[in-house]
Enzyme design. Structure first.
Site, PDB file in Angstrom:
ATOM      1  N   VAL A 197       0.831  -1.205   0.000  1.00  0.00           N
ATOM      2  CA  VAL A 197       0.000   0.000   0.000  1.00  0.00           C
ATOM      3  C   VAL A 197       0.865   1.255   0.000  1.00  0.00           C
ATOM      4  CG1 VAL A 197      -1.680   1.325   1.347  1.00  0.00           C
ATOM      5  CG2 VAL A 197      -1.989  -1.133   1.034  1.00  0.00           C
ATOM      6  N   GLU A 198       1.934   1.249   0.763  1.00  0.00           N
ATOM      7  CA  GLU A 198       2.767   2.449   0.890  1.00  0.00           C
ATOM      8  C   GLU A 198       3.521   2.780  -0.394  1.00  0.00           C
ATOM      9  OE1 GLU A 198       2.805   4.659   3.160  1.00  0.00           O
ATOM     10  OE2 GLU A 198       2.092   3.706   4.984  1.00  0.00           O
TER      11      GLU A 198
END
Length: 187
Positions: free
Chosen positions: A60-61
Site C-alpha cells: 500500500v505504501e
C-alpha cells in the site's frame, strides 16, 4: 471444413495449456507479488510480526518501489516519517542506520518499519486493525479515537475511522493482507 478443425484443435490446445499453467502454478501470485521476501521474513521473525502484514503495508505504501519519499517526507519502502524514524532508531538502537539508508536500502527500512509495527502492536495490545490505523494516522490519534468512542478499533467498524485517508488506508491494507494470506500458504 479443415480450417474449422484446425481452429478447434488450436483452441483445445490453448485451453489445455492454460489450464495446466493455472493448475500447476500459483498464478494469483502474478497479480499479488511479494518482493523482498527474505528481508520481510527475517525481520518479521526477529520482531514477531506477521510477515503478511508487513508485505501488505509495503504494497500500500510504495508497491515495493525503493527510494520513495512522499510529499509529506515519508521515507523508503515502508514510508516512515523522519520524526518517527529518528525516534524508532533511537529506541531500537540499530547501529549504522541513517535516514538516507532508510530511504535507499530496503532491508534497513523493512527492519525499522517492522520494529515500529511491533512497538504499535504492544501499544494496542495486538489489535492488528488499530496497529494499521496507527501506522498511518499516528498512535496518538488512534488512542484518542478509541478513548472518545469515535472508533472501537474493530475491522467491522473501519468505516467509523474519523479521517478518510486513514479509513481508506486501513481498508487497502486489510485487502492486501487477506489476498496474501489466501495466495501464499507459507512465507
Amino acid at each position: 471444413m479443415k480450417y474449422l478443425r484446425k481452429k478447434r484443435v488450436l483452441l483445445l490446445l490453448f485451453i489445455g495449456f492454460t489450464a495446466i499453467l493455472f493448475l500447476s502454478t500459483n498464478w494469483m501470485s502474478w497479480f499479488y507479488p511479494i518482493y523482498y521476501k527474505d528481508e520481510i521474513r527475517k525481520h518479521s521473525q526477529t520482531y514477531n510480526i506477521d510477515p503478511f502484514l508487513v508485505a501488505a503495508i509495503i504494497r500500500v505504501e510504495t508497491n515495493y518501489k525503493t527510494g520513495r519519499e512522499s510529499k509529506k517526507g515519508a521515507l523508503g519502502l515502508m514510508q516512515l516519517m523522519p520524526d518517527t524514524a529518528n525516534w524508532a532508531l533511537e529506541k531500537a538502537k540499530l547501529p549504522d542506520v541513517s535516514l538516507e539508508r532508510l530511504k535507499q536500502e530496503p532491508s534497513a527500512n523493512i527492519e525499522l518499519g517492522t520494529w515500529y509495527l511491533r512497538s504499535l502492536s504492544r501499544q494496542f495490545d495486538g489489535n492488528r486493525i488499530a496497529v494499521i490505523a496507527a501506522y498511518n494516522a499516528g498512535p496518538g490519534n488512534v488512542q484518542r479515537w478509541l478513548k472518545q468512542g469515535a472508533w472501537d478499533g474493530t475491522e467491522e467498524a473501519v468505516k467509523s475511522i474519523p479521517i478518510g485517508e486513514t479509513r481508506h488506508y486501513v481498508q487497502r491494507v486489510i485487502y492486501y493482507y487477506e489476498q496474501y494470506t489466501e495466495i501464499y500458504s507459507h512465507f
